[in-house]
Design a protein around this motif. Structure first.
Motif, PDB file in Angstrom:
ATOM      1  N   UNK A  36      48.132  37.571  33.132  1.00 60.88           N
ATOM      2  CA  UNK A  36      49.020  38.476  32.392  1.00 60.88           C
ATOM      3  C   UNK A  36      48.241  39.566  31.661  1.00 60.88           C
ATOM      4  N   UNK A  37      46.932  39.391  31.518  1.00 61.60           N
ATOM      5  CA  UNK A  37      46.095  40.385  30.837  1.00 61.60           C
ATOM      6  C   UNK A  37      45.535  41.433  31.791  1.00 61.60           C
ATOM      7  N   UNK A  38      46.008  41.461  33.035  1.00 59.57           N
ATOM      8  CA  UNK A  38      45.587  42.395  34.086  1.00 59.57           C
ATOM      9  C   UNK A  38      44.205  42.076  34.647  1.00 59.57           C
ATOM     10  N   UNK A  39      43.537  41.079  34.129  1.00 64.66           N
ATOM     11  CA  UNK A  39      42.194  40.748  34.602  1.00 64.66           C
ATOM     12  C   UNK A  39      42.280  39.742  35.752  1.00 64.66           C
ATOM     13  N   UNK A  40      41.502  39.978  36.770  1.00 58.70           N
ATOM     14  CA  UNK A  40      41.511  39.091  37.936  1.00 58.70           C
ATOM     15  C   UNK A  40      40.784  37.789  37.598  1.00 58.70           C
ATOM     16  N   UNK A  41      41.402  36.681  37.969  1.00 57.26           N
ATOM     17  CA  UNK A  41      40.801  35.385  37.641  1.00 57.26           C
ATOM     18  C   UNK A  41      40.511  34.535  38.876  1.00 57.26           C
ATOM     19  N   UNK A  42      40.744  35.082  40.067  1.00 52.93           N
ATOM     20  CA  UNK A  42      40.443  34.299  41.271  1.00 52.93           C
ATOM     21  C   UNK A  42      40.479  35.194  42.518  1.00 52.93           C
ATOM     22  N   UNK A  43      39.561  34.890  43.447  1.00 53.89           N
ATOM     23  CA  UNK A  43      39.504  35.566  44.748  1.00 53.89           C
ATOM     24  C   UNK A  43      39.275  34.507  45.810  1.00 53.89           C
ATOM     25  N   UNK A  44      39.883  34.681  46.946  1.00 54.30           N
ATOM     26  CA  UNK A  44      39.688  33.678  47.991  1.00 54.30           C
ATOM     27  C   UNK A  44      38.365  33.895  48.719  1.00 54.30           C
ATOM     28  N   UNK A  45      38.040  32.955  49.578  1.00 50.81           N
ATOM     29  CA  UNK A  45      36.758  32.982  50.280  1.00 50.81           C
ATOM     30  C   UNK A  45      36.584  34.230  51.144  1.00 50.81           C
ATOM     31  N   UNK A  46      37.598  34.663  51.924  1.00 46.75           N
ATOM     32  CA  UNK A  46      37.426  35.892  52.726  1.00 46.75           C
ATOM     33  C   UNK A  46      37.060  37.107  51.886  1.00 46.75           C
ATOM     34  N   UNK A  47      37.637  37.213  50.666  1.00 47.59           N
ATOM     35  CA  UNK A  47      37.272  38.343  49.808  1.00 47.59           C
ATOM     36  C   UNK A  47      35.794  38.280  49.449  1.00 47.59           C
ATOM     37  N   UNK A  48      35.343  37.128  49.002  1.00 49.98           N
ATOM     38  CA  UNK A  48      33.946  36.995  48.569  1.00 49.98           C
ATOM     39  C   UNK A  48      32.990  37.207  49.736  1.00 49.98           C
ATOM     40  N   UNK A  49      33.361  36.721  50.915  1.00 47.87           N
ATOM     41  CA  UNK A  49      32.509  36.919  52.090  1.00 47.87           C
ATOM     42  C   UNK A  49      32.471  38.386  52.488  1.00 47.87           C
TER      43      UNK A  49
END
Length: 341
Positions: A36-49
């Motif tokens: 809710x604070x607009x900050x990203x708190x998670x990315x999946x494996x394809x994003x990180x790769x």
């Protein structure tokens, strides 16, 4: 929250959350989540790769470090505006891949709710660079097609004007016009076989001359290997058709002893080829009282289409013509590319 929680609802939520993350890591798209604070708190494996960065590097606003500087302000404005309005968004921006190349991404985000309360945003990204390249290539192709169609129509219009004259019968004019259309069609067939790429000058000449000199004994050819643009190739083919038609009816090729020499040389400083047509052995030639429509067609229309100049002169020993067209020296291509269509 742990999947070992005793409350069934809490345990179900924990299991669902774990299974969602496992599923998301196998998804063929890049997925992110923001609170809710607009900050990203998670990315999946394809994003990180894809980015080649660790989770902690991307969390918060860290992901924005990979956005192209020219796209960042627009990207953040769309993101913040949609977030504040609690509306879905879709945008494209360039994101740095792990190898350092910026690639176009299509990012779709939407708000999600838990127990009726706004909980943040989920989003997915796909690399659309190939799609954008295809769209750009299609636009270029359409623009090029429009240009070529306009050029072809201009040639056909000039052919019609030059073919249908008040001092000629309709039947004669129609025959002349149809002959020119066939020549134009043959020239386009040659270009289609080469996918409208540059074509070999000798191939254009031989294809145009062959129907009138199948044994190759009446028209001698001499010149270096050169390449013509599609527009120049059509103009050269049409000019040779005019000269051949006139030579067969009235000039050197109207008698058994007549011959034609066709040579060309390249002027690299101008990127032009100069073709020279010389007839010999035919009936004596007298300069016409006025320029014929075929001569004017060569000098005024076809030469302009080819990007050069032309002149037809009538010598006692036969018709002479020079014709210029834009050209380039042929590069060392694979042999199968040099075979004239």
């Amino acid at each position: 929250m742990s999947e070992h929680a005793t409350d069934p609802i809490e345990r179900a939520i924990a299991i669902s959350d774990r299974e969602f993350r496992e599923l998301a890591d196998f998804a063929p798209v890049m997925i992110w989540r923001a609170g809710v604070d607009k900050l990203c708190d998670w990315f999946n494996k394809p994003w990180l790769e894809y980015t080649g960065r660790a989770m902690e590097d991307e969390l918060g606003n860290g992901w924005a470090e990979g956005v192209h500087p020219d796209d960042l302000e627009r990207c953040l404005a769309i993101y913040v505006g949609a977030f504040d309005a609690r509306e879905p968004f879709s945008m494209e921006y360039r994101l740095r891949r792990r190898d350092g190349e910026y690639r176009w991404m299509l990012d779709n985000g939407a708000p999600f709710y838990r127990e009726g309360h706004f909980a943040g945003y989920f989003g997915s990204c796909t690399d659309v660079s190939a799609h954008r390249d295809a769209q750009r290539a299609q636009r270029i192709l359409i623009n090029e097609l429009n240009h070529r169609v306009k050029n072809t129509l201009a040639v056909v219009q000039a052919m019609a004007i030059q073919s249908f004259r008040e001092d000629q019968s309709v039947a004669h004019s129609l025959a002349v016009f149809e002959s020119r259309l066939r020549a134009l069609s043959a020239a386009h067939d040659l270009l289609v076989a080469r996918a409208w790429e540059d074509v070999a000058l000798r191939g254009v000449v031989e294809a145009t001359v062959a129907p009138h000199d199948p044994n190759g004994s009446l028209v001698s050819l001499d010149g270096p290997p050169l390449m013509l643009s599609p527009e120049a190739a059509v103009s050269v083919a049409m000019a040779l058709h005019e000269l051949l038609t006139n030579a067969i009816k009235y000039g050197a090729l109207s008698v058994a002893e007549g011959r034609v020499s066709l040579g060309w040389h390249y002027e690299p400083e101008r990127h032009m080829v100069r073709l020279e047509w010389k007839e010999s052995g035919g009936p004596a030639v007298e300069p016409p009282v006025q320029r014929g429509f075929g001569t004017r067609f060569i000098e005024r229309v076809l030469a302009a289409q080819a990007g050069g100049t032309a002149a037809v002169t009538f010598h006692p020993d036969g018709v002479h013509c020079f014709f210029e067209a834009s050209a380039r020296a042929r590069s060392m291509e694979p042999l199968d590319r040099l075979v004239d269509a």
